[in-house]
Design a protein around this motif. Structure first.
Motif, PDB file in Angstrom:
ATOM      1  N   ILE A  50       0.986  -1.296  -0.072  1.00 42.45           N
ATOM      2  CA  ILE A  50       0.121  -0.181  -0.268  1.00 42.45           C
ATOM      3  C   ILE A  50       0.605   1.541  -0.041  1.00 42.45           C
ATOM      4  N   ARG A  51       1.942   1.181   0.798  1.00 42.06           N
ATOM      5  CA  ARG A  51       2.841   2.676   0.238  1.00 42.06           C
ATOM      6  C   ARG A  51       3.653   2.566  -1.026  1.00 42.06           C
ATOM      7  N   GLY A  52       3.153   1.499  -1.477  1.00 44.66           N
ATOM      8  CA  GLY A  52       3.978   1.903  -3.332  1.00 44.66           C
ATOM      9  C   GLY A  52       5.615   1.178  -2.975  1.00 44.66           C
ATOM     10  N   LYS A  53       6.071   0.680  -2.149  1.00 44.35           N
ATOM     11  CA  LYS A  53       6.493  -0.184  -2.091  1.00 44.35           C
ATOM     12  C   LYS A  53       7.658  -0.963  -2.549  1.00 44.35           C
ATOM     13  N   ARG A  54       5.614  -2.096  -3.224  1.00 39.87           N
ATOM     14  CA  ARG A  54       6.348  -3.256  -3.849  1.00 39.87           C
ATOM     15  C   ARG A  54       4.591  -4.162  -4.007  1.00 39.87           C
ATOM     16  N   VAL A  55       4.252  -4.302  -4.678  1.00 41.33           N
ATOM     17  CA  VAL A  55       2.860  -5.296  -4.523  1.00 41.33           C
ATOM     18  C   VAL A  55       3.300  -6.656  -5.198  1.00 41.33           C
ATOM     19  N   LEU A  56       2.463  -7.304  -3.912  1.00 38.51           N
ATOM     20  CA  LEU A  56       2.114  -8.990  -4.394  1.00 38.51           C
ATOM     21  C   LEU A  56       1.491  -9.344  -4.811  1.00 38.51           C
ATOM     22  N   VAL A  57       0.660  -9.898  -5.528  1.00 34.21           N
ATOM     23  CA  VAL A  57      -0.670  -9.854  -6.103  1.00 34.21           C
ATOM     24  C   VAL A  57      -1.212 -11.251  -4.811  1.00 34.21           C
ATOM     25  N   THR A  58      -2.916 -10.971  -4.314  1.00 33.77           N
ATOM     26  CA  THR A  58      -2.909 -11.735  -3.692  1.00 33.77           C
ATOM     27  C   THR A  58      -4.363 -12.317  -3.025  1.00 33.77           C
ATOM     28  N   GLY A  59      -4.694 -13.116  -3.690  1.00 32.69           N
ATOM     29  CA  GLY A  59      -6.287 -13.375  -3.933  1.00 32.69           C
ATOM     30  C   GLY A  59      -7.566 -13.709  -2.493  1.00 32.69           C
ATOM     31  N   ALA A  60      -7.849 -13.060  -2.250  1.00 31.01           N
ATOM     32  CA  ALA A  60      -8.216 -13.287  -0.558  1.00 31.01           C
ATOM     33  C   ALA A  60     -10.046 -14.317  -1.444  1.00 31.01           C
ATOM     34  N   THR A  61     -10.305 -13.555  -2.006  1.00 29.69           N
ATOM     35  CA  THR A  61     -11.830 -14.681  -2.426  1.00 29.69           C
ATOM     36  C   THR A  61     -11.711 -15.392  -3.421  1.00 29.69           C
ATOM     37  N   SER A  62     -10.408 -15.914  -4.141  1.00 26.48           N
ATOM     38  CA  SER A  62     -10.035 -17.222  -4.623  1.00 26.48           C
ATOM     39  C   SER A  62      -9.027 -17.983  -3.704  1.00 26.48           C
ATOM     40  N   GLY A  63      -9.210 -17.440  -2.731  1.00 26.01           N
ATOM     41  CA  GLY A  63      -7.937 -18.582  -1.886  1.00 26.01           C
ATOM     42  C   GLY A  63      -6.749 -19.006  -1.880  1.00 26.01           C
ATOM     43  N   ILE A  64      -6.229 -17.629  -2.462  1.00 28.05           N
ATOM     44  CA  ILE A  64      -4.501 -17.604  -2.227  1.00 28.05           C
ATOM     45  C   ILE A  64      -4.054 -16.880  -1.768  1.00 28.05           C
ATOM     46  N   GLY A  65      -3.366 -16.902  -0.405  1.00 27.66           N
ATOM     47  CA  GLY A  65      -2.474 -16.644  -0.027  1.00 27.66           C
ATOM     48  C   GLY A  65      -1.273 -16.040  -0.112  1.00 27.66           C
ATOM     49  N   LEU A  66      -1.060 -15.489   0.833  1.00 28.05           N
ATOM     50  CA  LEU A  66       0.356 -14.230   0.462  1.00 28.05           C
ATOM     51  C   LEU A  66       1.552 -15.483   0.393  1.00 28.05           C
ATOM     52  N   GLU A  67       1.304 -16.183   1.086  1.00 27.85           N
ATOM     53  CA  GLU A  67       2.825 -17.333   1.560  1.00 27.85           C
ATOM     54  C   GLU A  67       2.812 -18.030   0.063  1.00 27.85           C
ATOM     55  N   ALA A  68       2.005 -18.219   0.059  1.00 29.18           N
ATOM     56  CA  ALA A  68       2.248 -19.533  -1.073  1.00 29.18           C
ATOM     57  C   ALA A  68       2.069 -18.626  -2.928  1.00 29.18           C
ATOM     58  N   ALA A  69       1.705 -16.885  -2.737  1.00 32.14           N
ATOM     59  CA  ALA A  69       2.129 -16.804  -4.064  1.00 32.14           C
ATOM     60  C   ALA A  69       3.972 -16.211  -3.475  1.00 32.14           C
ATOM     61  N   ARG A  70       3.977 -16.196  -2.810  1.00 29.54           N
ATOM     62  CA  ARG A  70       5.711 -15.950  -2.321  1.00 29.54           C
ATOM     63  C   ARG A  70       6.349 -17.492  -2.885  1.00 29.54           C
ATOM     64  N   SER A  71       5.901 -18.042  -2.493  1.00 31.92           N
ATOM     65  CA  SER A  71       7.228 -19.342  -2.343  1.00 31.92           C
ATOM     66  C   SER A  71       6.660 -19.821  -4.053  1.00 31.92           C
ATOM     67  N   GLN A  72       5.113 -19.799  -4.773  1.00 31.74           N
ATOM     68  CA  GLN A  72       5.616 -19.760  -5.777  1.00 31.74           C
ATOM     69  C   GLN A  72       6.078 -18.918  -6.927  1.00 31.74           C
TER      70      GLN A  72
ATOM     71  N   GLY B  87      -2.563   5.772  -1.414  1.00 27.42           N
ATOM     72  CA  GLY B  87      -1.818   5.009  -0.489  1.00 27.42           C
ATOM     73  C   GLY B  87      -1.735   4.675   1.223  1.00 27.42           C
ATOM     74  N   GLU B  88      -2.223   4.488   1.625  1.00 24.37           N
ATOM     75  CA  GLU B  88      -2.374   4.504   2.898  1.00 24.37           C
ATOM     76  C   GLU B  88      -1.781   5.655   4.134  1.00 24.37           C
ATOM     77  N   LYS B  89      -2.500   6.122   4.524  1.00 25.47           N
ATOM     78  CA  LYS B  89      -1.229   7.468   5.314  1.00 25.47           C
ATOM     79  C   LYS B  89      -1.071   7.782   6.671  1.00 25.47           C
ATOM     80  N   ALA B  90      -1.562   6.430   6.977  1.00 26.25           N
ATOM     81  CA  ALA B  90      -1.025   6.363   8.469  1.00 26.25           C
ATOM     82  C   ALA B  90      -0.227   5.031   8.232  1.00 26.25           C
ATOM     83  N   LEU B  91       0.819   5.046   7.522  1.00 27.60           N
ATOM     84  CA  LEU B  91       1.814   4.064   7.578  1.00 27.60           C
ATOM     85  C   LEU B  91       3.234   4.842   7.033  1.00 27.60           C
ATOM     86  N   PRO B  92       4.507   4.780   7.641  1.00 27.88           N
ATOM     87  CA  PRO B  92       4.301   4.277   9.212  1.00 27.88           C
ATOM     88  C   PRO B  92       4.345   4.704  10.367  1.00 27.88           C
TER      89      PRO B  92
END
Length: 286
Positions: A44-66, A92-97
């Motif tokens: 969200i802070r614009g440094k990096r993006v990993l596409v995750t699919g909460a609705t399709s059941g794909i988690g971040l860890e699975a995406a990362r390992s793949q 982006g998320e104004k409240a972070l970091p």
């Protein structure tokens, strides 16, 4: 817009009392979930993006390992991947970091099923102290939201950047089963992040100028969307909450949009358009 294409942390990854790849009682579960959220908010802070699919059941860890496993086999294919696959962040998320400590308190309460006492500023700036049961942490339109409900109250999306303080309080609460709380169902009729029952769910129809025909045919704002061309204009039908997000969306089309129904929404848009015209006329005169 539409049912938010949000990454939802919490119930959407819960299956039969276990998280994907971790046990609820596992001492490392909170650390892994915090890592998940940190990576998500890092995006969200614009440094990096990993596409995750909460609705399709794909988690971040699975995406990362793949991703990592493929990169190890064919590293030459990934040398330019951060420029080839781009997620454009609007704001982006104004409240972070700055509020990472608040985020960690929220995640801790979410994982441990503990209540949260939050000091919160609402949309108009009024400060409130609310005790909620946190149910999910969601990303919508590049912003973080805590989905929770006061004890015995309706579900509400609390904008994370307006949470000034958060403190875990009380004992554990029973996390609702899927029949009682399912983010997909909660947001199914929402045009955005608003889920408050004070905004009724209605069948909406508006027509757009002919130049929008191709765009409408290739774009989906909500899963209930239907469109048809009639007398040269493209008609869009949705079944959604009639809320400020919907109103702003319609006004965004300017004079190209014409509300067909419901009548109450049509009158409301008409009044707003008249006020906007008077405001801009007055500004021009001055």
């Amino acid at each position: 817009m539409g049912c938010p294409a949000a990454a939802i942390v919490g119930s959407s990854r819960r299956r039969s009392g276990r998280r994907q790849g971790m046990s609820i009682g596992d001492p490392g579960a909170l650390a892994q979930e915090t890592l998940w959220v940190r990576a998500m908010t890092w995006d969200i802070r614009g440094k990096r993006v990993l596409v995750t699919g909460a609705t399709s059941g794909i988690g971040l860890e699975a995406a990362r390992s793949q991703y990592v496993s493929r990169e190890a086999v064919h590293p030459e294919r990934f040398q330019d991947s951060r420029r080839q696959f781009v997620f454009l962040v609007r704001g982006g998320e104004k409240a972070l970091p700055e509020k990472e400590d608040v985020l960690e308190e929220v995640v801790d309460a979410l994982q441990r099923r503990r209540g949260l006492q939050i000091r919160y500023r609402d949309f108009v700036g009024a400060r409130k102290s609310v005790r909620i049961e946190p149910l999910s942490l969601a990303v919508y339109d590049h912003q973080l939201y805590v989905i929770g409900r006061p004890r015995g109250g309706p579900t509400h999306a609390y904008r994370f950047s307006r949470i000034e303080t958060a403190e875990t309080v009380g004992g554990t609460f029973p996390y609702p089963d899927k029949d009682s709380y399912d983010p997909e169902r909660v947001f199914a009729d929402s045009f955005g992040i608003i889920v408050d029952d004070k905004y009724p769910i209605e069948q909406i129809e508006m027509s757009l100028a002919p130049r929008w025909t191709s765009y409408v045919r290739s774009h989906r704002w909500h899963r209930s969307q239907e469109s048809v061309v009639r007398s040269g204009r493209v008609h869009v039908r949705l079944r959604v909450r009639v809320c400020p997000e919907l109103v702003s969306w319609i006004l965004g089309f300017g004079p190209d949009a014409r509300v067909i129904g419901p009548p109450r929404l049509k009158r409301h848009i008409g009044r707003l358009a008249q006020r906007m015209a008077r405001t801009h006329h007055a500004d021009g005169a001055s």
